[in-house]
Design an enzyme around this catalytic site. Structure first.
Site, PDB file in Angstrom:
ATOM      1  N   HIS A 115      37.830  15.175  18.485  1.00  0.00           N
ATOM      2  CA  HIS A 115      36.438  14.382  18.970  1.00  0.00           C
ATOM      3  C   HIS A 115      36.480  14.106  20.396  1.00  0.00           C
ATOM      4  O   HIS A 115      37.089  13.483  21.042  1.00  0.00           O
ATOM      5  CB  HIS A 115      36.673  13.070  18.436  1.00  0.00           C
ATOM      6  CG  HIS A 115      35.305  12.338  18.465  1.00  0.00           C
ATOM      7  ND1 HIS A 115      34.645  11.433  17.305  1.00  0.00           N
ATOM      8  CD2 HIS A 115      34.416  11.973  19.340  1.00  0.00           C
ATOM      9  CE1 HIS A 115      33.454  11.082  17.831  1.00  0.00           C
ATOM     10  NE2 HIS A 115      33.496  11.381  18.963  1.00  0.00           N
ATOM     11  N   HIS A 149      33.664  14.560  23.912  1.00  0.00           N
ATOM     12  CA  HIS A 149      32.272  14.946  24.533  1.00  0.00           C
ATOM     13  C   HIS A 149      32.223  15.458  25.701  1.00  0.00           C
ATOM     14  O   HIS A 149      33.071  14.946  26.675  1.00  0.00           O
ATOM     15  CB  HIS A 149      31.530  13.474  24.780  1.00  0.00           C
ATOM     16  CG  HIS A 149      31.251  12.664  23.449  1.00  0.00           C
ATOM     17  ND1 HIS A 149      30.200  12.787  22.937  1.00  0.00           N
ATOM     18  CD2 HIS A 149      32.179  12.006  22.625  1.00  0.00           C
ATOM     19  CE1 HIS A 149      30.291  12.051  21.751  1.00  0.00           C
ATOM     20  NE2 HIS A 149      31.461  11.443  21.601  1.00  0.00           N
ATOM     21  N   LYS A 158      28.341  16.913  12.567  1.00  0.00           N
ATOM     22  CA  LYS A 158      28.601  15.432  12.775  1.00  0.00           C
ATOM     23  C   LYS A 158      27.140  14.597  12.258  1.00  0.00           C
ATOM     24  O   LYS A 158      26.135  14.925  12.505  1.00  0.00           O
ATOM     25  CB  LYS A 158      28.331  15.298  14.385  1.00  0.00           C
ATOM     26  CG  LYS A 158      28.716  13.897  14.923  1.00  0.00           C
ATOM     27  CD  LYS A 158      29.946  13.358  14.936  1.00  0.00           C
ATOM     28  CE  LYS A 158      30.125  11.842  14.895  1.00  0.00           C
ATOM     29  NZ  LYS A 158      30.507  11.576  16.454  1.00  0.00           N
ATOM     30  N   HIS A 175      30.103   9.181  12.317  1.00  0.00           N
ATOM     31  CA  HIS A 175      29.938   7.746  13.147  1.00  0.00           C
ATOM     32  C   HIS A 175      29.863   6.566  12.351  1.00  0.00           C
ATOM     33  O   HIS A 175      28.784   6.739  11.616  1.00  0.00           O
ATOM     34  CB  HIS A 175      28.959   7.956  14.330  1.00  0.00           C
ATOM     35  CG  HIS A 175      28.771   6.773  15.030  1.00  0.00           C
ATOM     36  ND1 HIS A 175      29.352   6.766  16.422  1.00  0.00           N
ATOM     37  CD2 HIS A 175      28.713   5.499  14.986  1.00  0.00           C
ATOM     38  CE1 HIS A 175      29.360   5.783  17.077  1.00  0.00           C
ATOM     39  NE2 HIS A 175      28.843   4.877  16.202  1.00  0.00           N
ATOM     40  N   HIS A 177      36.604   7.896  15.116  1.00  0.00           N
ATOM     41  CA  HIS A 177      37.153   6.696  16.112  1.00  0.00           C
ATOM     42  C   HIS A 177      37.006   5.490  15.287  1.00  0.00           C
ATOM     43  O   HIS A 177      36.338   4.454  15.476  1.00  0.00           O
ATOM     44  CB  HIS A 177      36.214   6.476  17.256  1.00  0.00           C
ATOM     45  CG  HIS A 177      34.570   7.025  17.220  1.00  0.00           C
ATOM     46  ND1 HIS A 177      33.672   6.431  16.042  1.00  0.00           N
ATOM     47  CD2 HIS A 177      33.988   7.697  17.716  1.00  0.00           C
ATOM     48  CE1 HIS A 177      32.694   7.057  16.207  1.00  0.00           C
ATOM     49  NE2 HIS A 177      32.564   7.687  17.250  1.00  0.00           N
ATOM     50  N   ASP A 232      37.632  10.694  21.886  1.00  0.00           N
ATOM     51  CA  ASP A 232      36.200  10.466  21.846  1.00  0.00           C
ATOM     52  C   ASP A 232      36.025  10.311  23.451  1.00  0.00           C
ATOM     53  O   ASP A 232      35.305   9.391  24.039  1.00  0.00           O
ATOM     54  CB  ASP A 232      36.006   9.229  21.346  1.00  0.00           C
ATOM     55  CG  ASP A 232      34.506   8.736  21.169  1.00  0.00           C
ATOM     56  OD1 ASP A 232      33.643   9.416  21.525  1.00  0.00           O
ATOM     57  OD2 ASP A 232      33.999   7.367  21.089  1.00  0.00           O
ATOM     58  N   ALA A 245      27.434   3.210  26.488  1.00  0.00           N
ATOM     59  CA  ALA A 245      28.688   3.227  25.710  1.00  0.00           C
ATOM     60  C   ALA A 245      29.517   4.474  26.136  1.00  0.00           C
ATOM     61  O   ALA A 245      28.919   5.658  25.781  1.00  0.00           O
ATOM     62  CB  ALA A 245      28.592   3.101  24.290  1.00  0.00           C
TER      63      ALA A 245
HETATM   64  C1  NCD Z   1      29.875   8.250  22.828  1.00  0.00           C
HETATM   65  C2  NCD Z   1      28.968   9.273  23.831  1.00  0.00           C
HETATM   66  O1  NCD Z   1      28.785   8.570  25.235  1.00  0.00           O
HETATM   67  O2  NCD Z   1      28.542  10.301  23.683  1.00  0.00           O
HETATM   68  N1  NCD Z   1      29.882   6.991  23.225  1.00  0.00           N
HETATM   69  C3  NCD Z   1      30.875   6.191  22.949  1.00  0.00           C
HETATM   70  O3  NCD Z   1      30.814   4.882  23.006  1.00  0.00           O
HETATM   71  N2  NCD Z   1      31.617   6.476  21.985  1.00  0.00           N
HETATM   72  C4  NCD Z   1      29.065   8.586  21.224  1.00  0.00           C
HETATM   73  C5  NCD Z   1      29.896   8.121  20.333  1.00  0.00           C
HETATM   74  O4  NCD Z   1      30.752   8.771  20.040  1.00  0.00           O
HETATM   75  O5  NCD Z   1      29.548   7.201  19.799  1.00  0.00           O
HETATM   76 ZN    ZN Z   2      32.317  10.124  20.412  1.00  0.00          ZN
END
Ligand code: NCD
Ligand code: ZN
Length: 371
Positions: A36, A38, A122, A159, A197, A270, A286
């Site tokens: 996972h 980004h 997702k 999620h 997560h 994450d 976040a």
């Molecule tokens: C993630 C993001 O910034 O893309 N943020 C997070 O707080 N984990 C999105 C997600 O996985 O919820």
């Molecule tokens: Zn994430």
């Protein structure tokens, strides 16, 4: 116990175990997968992708770009943009995902999976987290896609938070399990589902008891922080992520699950980079950026739990097995240094700084440079 002698033997044995643990200073494991991640796009992608590719072999790349990655064509184009930055890390494979919307076409999903373009879909409940406005409101509208995925064994990454404003943010995962995940599993029982997560003891218990086609990713940061880290003694935006860190008892449940050796639990960092200017704001976004020091942090946690021998399962074996991927054939070595290892405080992008996760403890393990 029969008098003094056995007690002496127990003490000796304990000392031997502790001495053995103390002397483990090198650990070679299959190259980890991040299930996972980004990676973003543009300047941010350029700045962060090497931090993952340096240590990991594969990563499940989240599709929450703006606009999101919703079709096979979007996923192909995004994969090509990622690969453009990997000339120094050719071993690294980005595994693409699609963002499920109420208009996702089941045949496009199946064709993309069968062509090896995507490895998961997702599900974001609409509005649950960063860039999730196009997510699902009415689950009946995605049922045919979920059934098609079940038929071909394509995992759904979830999620797991409700977005109902009347539900307290610290309860949103537990309520999601009752209101959405349980009915979804009953409606499409053959679907492989990953509770992404996971942050609560409730989630850990649910996944542990759910049976073969249910798993959970656990992040690095949720093994270190509880909600006090975010809020006590000042508000700390770099510990704010979604799902938000919960009470200490939940953190302990996550540590226990990650270090248990149970195959349903595996690493999904994450790692979610945001510019510091976007986080240090009146409405900070976040996401925590953990890619550069994740493996050092994890070795630290597993060693503290006397579970270094289970680290490889968590980082490199369980996730690949759940996804039906072959285990990595190459290896990395983690070494324990005599002095604390330091990491930079941030990564520099063309648009500003991105703070790197500070786990709050001195770290001694680091990945030996191999590439
Ligand atoms: C993630 C993001 O910034 O893309 N943020 C997070 O707080 N984990 C999105 C997600 O996985 O919820
Ligand atoms: Zn994430």
């Amino acid at each position: 116990m029969q008098g003094g002698a056995p007690e002496t033997r127990d003490t000796d044995l304990m000392e031997q175990i502790m001495t053995a643990a103390d002397t483990i200073t090198s650990l070679t494991i299959r190259r980890p997968d991040d299930l996972h991640l980004h990676l973003r796009d543009g300047a941010m992608l350029a700045a962060v992708v090497a931090d993952t590719a340096r240590h990991f072999g594969r990563a499940i790349v989240m599709p929450n770009l703006v606009p999101p990655v919703v079709t096979a064509a979007d996923a192909c184009a995004y994969r090509d943009r990622i690969l453009d930055h990997l000339s120094d890390h050719k071993h690294f494979q980005p595994l693409m995902t699609l963002y499920l919307t109420e208009t996702t076409d089941a045949s496009d999903v199946v064709a993309a999976a069968e062509a090896g373009i995507i490895h998961a879909v997702k599900l974001y409940p609409a509005g649950a987290t960063t860039n999730s406005a196009s997510g699902v409101r009415d689950f009946d509208k995605v049922r045919s896609v979920l059934e098609a995925m079940a038929a071909i064994g394509l995992p759904l990454c979830v999620h797991g938070e409700v977005t109902d404003p009347s539900v307290d943010i610290f309860d949103r995962e537990a309520v999601f399990i009752d209101r959405v995940l349980t009915p979804l599993r009953a409606a499409v029982p053959g679907l492989k589902v990953i509770l992404e997560h996971v942050t609560t003891a409730d989630g850990v218990d649910f996944v542990r008891d759910a049976g073969g086609n249910m798993a959970a990713t656990i992040t690095t940061h949720h093994l270190f922080i509880n909600r006090n880290h975010i809020l006590a003694g000042g508000i700390r935006p770099h510990y704010y992520c979604l799902p938000v860190a919960k009470r200490e008892r939940h953190r302990l449940a996550l540590v226990a699950a990650a270090t248990s050796g149970a195959p349903q639990f595996f690493l999904g960092t994450d790692s979610a980079p945001h510019l510091d200017t976007d986080k240090q704001s009146a409405c900070g976004c976040a996401g925590i950026y953990t890619a550069p020091n994740t493996l050092s942090c994890l070795a630290h946690v597993f060693e503290a739990e006397s579970a270094l021998h289970l680290l490889e399962g968590f980082t490199s074996v369980h996730g690949a097995a759940f996804y039906g991927l072959p285990p990595a054939q190459d290896r990395i070595t983690l070494v324990k240094r005599d002095a604390p290892v330091t990491f930079p405080a941030s990564r520099t992008t063309a648009h500003g700084e991105v703070t790197i996760f500070d786990c709050g403890e001195e770290l001694y393990w680091e990945v030996e440079a191999s590439l």
